[in-house]
Design an enzyme around this catalytic site. Structure first.
Site, PDB file in Angstrom:
ATOM      1  N   PRO A  11     -35.368   2.917   0.916  1.00 49.95           N
ATOM      2  CA  PRO A  11     -34.502   3.329  -0.186  1.00 49.95           C
ATOM      3  C   PRO A  11     -35.184   3.401  -1.555  1.00 49.95           C
ATOM      4  CG  PRO A  11     -33.900   1.144   0.639  1.00 49.95           C
ATOM      5  CD  PRO A  11     -34.870   1.728   1.610  1.00 49.95           C
ATOM      6  N   ASN A  12     -34.796   4.456  -2.267  1.00 47.21           N
ATOM      7  CA  ASN A  12     -35.209   4.728  -3.651  1.00 47.21           C
ATOM      8  C   ASN A  12     -36.631   5.264  -3.797  1.00 47.21           C
ATOM      9  OD1 ASN A  12     -32.699   3.939  -4.902  1.00 47.21           O
ATOM     10  ND2 ASN A  12     -33.230   1.844  -4.332  1.00 47.21           N
ATOM     11  N   ARG A  19     -39.310   7.471 -12.316  1.00 47.55           N
ATOM     12  CA  ARG A  19     -38.966   6.272 -13.083  1.00 47.55           C
ATOM     13  C   ARG A  19     -39.943   5.153 -12.740  1.00 47.55           C
ATOM     14  NH1 ARG A  19     -33.077   4.482 -12.736  1.00 47.55           N
ATOM     15  NH2 ARG A  19     -33.904   3.257 -14.428  1.00 47.55           N
ATOM     16  N   TYR A  24     -44.769   1.615 -10.079  1.00 46.87           N
ATOM     17  CA  TYR A  24     -44.989   2.360  -8.834  1.00 46.87           C
ATOM     18  C   TYR A  24     -45.951   3.540  -8.972  1.00 46.87           C
ATOM     19  CZ  TYR A  24     -40.998  -0.435  -7.402  1.00 46.87           C
ATOM     20  OH  TYR A  24     -40.168  -1.481  -7.114  1.00 46.87           O
ATOM     21  N   ASN A  75     -43.074   1.462   4.713  1.00 46.44           N
ATOM     22  CA  ASN A  75     -42.704   0.905   3.415  1.00 46.44           C
ATOM     23  C   ASN A  75     -41.177   0.843   3.424  1.00 46.44           C
ATOM     24  OD1 ASN A  75     -42.134   0.116   0.838  1.00 46.44           O
ATOM     25  ND2 ASN A  75     -43.497   1.584  -0.162  1.00 46.44           N
ATOM     26  N   ALA A  78     -36.741  -2.142  -0.448  1.00 48.28           N
ATOM     27  CA  ALA A  78     -35.969  -3.391  -0.595  1.00 48.28           C
ATOM     28  C   ALA A  78     -35.496  -3.950   0.747  1.00 48.28           C
ATOM     29  CB  ALA A  78     -34.785  -3.151  -1.523  1.00 48.28           C
ATOM     30  N   GLU A  99     -47.255  -2.937   7.484  1.00 43.95           N
ATOM     31  CA  GLU A  99     -46.302  -3.063   6.368  1.00 43.95           C
ATOM     32  C   GLU A  99     -47.014  -2.588   5.106  1.00 43.95           C
ATOM     33  OE1 GLU A  99     -44.836  -7.042   5.675  1.00 43.95           O
ATOM     34  OE2 GLU A  99     -43.935  -6.470   3.756  1.00 43.95           O
ATOM     35  N   HIS A 101     -46.737  -1.559   0.816  1.00 41.98           N
ATOM     36  CA  HIS A 101     -46.037  -1.562  -0.471  1.00 41.98           C
ATOM     37  C   HIS A 101     -46.955  -0.996  -1.545  1.00 41.98           C
ATOM     38  CE1 HIS A 101     -42.823  -3.927   1.173  1.00 41.98           C
ATOM     39  NE2 HIS A 101     -43.739  -4.721   1.710  1.00 41.98           N
ATOM     40  N   ARG A 108     -44.289 -10.420  -8.171  1.00 37.37           N
ATOM     41  CA  ARG A 108     -43.071  -9.995  -8.869  1.00 37.37           C
ATOM     42  C   ARG A 108     -41.971 -11.062  -8.729  1.00 37.37           C
ATOM     43  NH1 ARG A 108     -41.868  -4.021  -7.114  1.00 37.37           N
ATOM     44  NH2 ARG A 108     -40.469  -4.208  -8.892  1.00 37.37           N
TER      45      ARG A 108
HETATM   46  O1  CA2 Z   1     -43.877  -1.804  -3.921  1.00 42.35           O
HETATM   47  C1  CA2 Z   1     -43.243  -1.258  -3.019  1.00 42.35           C
HETATM   48  O2  CA2 Z   1     -43.659  -0.293  -2.396  1.00 42.35           O
HETATM   49  C2  CA2 Z   1     -41.818  -1.756  -2.710  1.00 42.35           C
HETATM   50  O3  CA2 Z   1     -41.598  -1.617  -1.310  1.00 42.35           O
HETATM   51  C3  CA2 Z   1     -40.882  -0.856  -3.490  1.00 42.35           C
HETATM   52  C4  CA2 Z   1     -39.421  -1.281  -3.393  1.00 42.35           C
HETATM   53  C5  CA2 Z   1     -39.252  -2.760  -3.710  1.00 42.35           C
HETATM   54  O4  CA2 Z   1     -37.919  -3.152  -3.493  1.00 42.35           O
HETATM   55  C6  CA2 Z   1     -40.183  -3.639  -2.874  1.00 42.35           C
HETATM   56  O5  CA2 Z   1     -40.030  -4.974  -3.280  1.00 42.35           O
HETATM   57  C7  CA2 Z   1     -41.631  -3.218  -3.067  1.00 42.35           C
HETATM   58  C8  CA2 Z   1     -38.557  -0.487  -4.380  1.00 42.35           C
HETATM   59  C9  CA2 Z   1     -38.677   0.982  -4.255  1.00 42.35           C
HETATM   60  C10 CA2 Z   1     -37.969   1.595  -5.433  1.00 42.35           C
HETATM   61  O6  CA2 Z   1     -38.635   2.770  -5.780  1.00 42.35           O
HETATM   62  C11 CA2 Z   1     -38.423   3.281  -7.025  1.00 42.35           C
HETATM   63  C12 CA2 Z   1     -39.222   4.347  -7.382  1.00 42.35           C
HETATM   64  C13 CA2 Z   1     -39.091   4.903  -8.610  1.00 42.35           C
HETATM   65  C14 CA2 Z   1     -38.142   4.437  -9.499  1.00 42.35           C
HETATM   66  C15 CA2 Z   1     -37.345   3.385  -9.135  1.00 42.35           C
HETATM   67  C16 CA2 Z   1     -37.483   2.798  -7.886  1.00 42.35           C
END
Ligand code: CA2
Length: 152
Positions: A11-12, A19, A24, A75, A78, A99, A101, A108
């Site tokens: 997700p996301n 953003r 990221y 990946n 969340a 896995e 990220h 974090r």
């Molecule tokens: O660092 C990573 O790849 C994560 O898997 C990203 C997840 C986070 O919940 C994990 O703890 C670590 C969040 C992805 C959200 O992606 C976004 C991308 C752009 C703007 C906002 C969120």
């Protein structure tokens, strides 16, 4: 080309590049897919690259990987920190699991330190930004080749 690697994104991650670039990076998921697919091609593999915001869809794809993939790069975003259902689905696989990220969850918030994926993964790549995707393709190919040597 007999190696089919699955790279699944949770997700996301479809918002990458739009953003939070300070966490990221600036690359979009499409940019990352292109670079990682090129790396796979160089190594004689095909990369099936997908993203979903839905836990059930990710689980359906993990089940598809049981039949169609030589290795899985995940990946789970969340869901990494919450999903026993994804953990259970991964446990049914007999292929290498990585896995992945973009950020380093351990540097974090404390809730990101828990991973339901890590106990069932062969390896973890985190904190290296979009480069982690190409590195995980290299690692997946290497794990598959190692597995082939030991299992014939
Ligand atoms: O660092 C990573 O790849 C994560 O898997 C990203 C997840 C986070 O919940 C994990 O703890 C670590 C969040 C992805 C959200 O992606 C976004 C991308 C752009 C703007 C906002 C969120």
């Amino acid at each position: 080309m007999s190696l089919n690697l699955f790279c699944l994104n949770g997700p996301n991650l479809n918002l990458l590049g739009e953003r939070e670039p300070e966490i990221y990076g600036k690359d979009s998921l499409k940019d990352i897919e292109k670079i990682a697919s090129k790396k796979a091609q160089e190594l004689g593999a095909k990369l099936t690259f997908r993203q979903s915001n839905h836990e059930g869809e990710l689980i359906d794809w993990i089940q598809e990987a049981r039949i169609s993939a030589s290795a899985l790069i995940l990946n789970a975003a969340a869901y990494t920190h919450t999903s026993i259902a994804i953990h259970d689905a991964l446990k049914t696989l007999e292929i290498p699991i990585i896995e992945l990220h973009l950020s380093n969850p351990h540097s974090r918030e404390s809730f990101r330190a828990k991973s339901y994926i890590a106990p069932v993964a062969d390896g973890v790549i985190a904190g290296l930004g979009s480069a982690g995707y190409s590195l995980s393709v290299e690692a997946a190919v290497s794990l598959v080749n190692k597995w082939k040597k030991t299992h014939g």
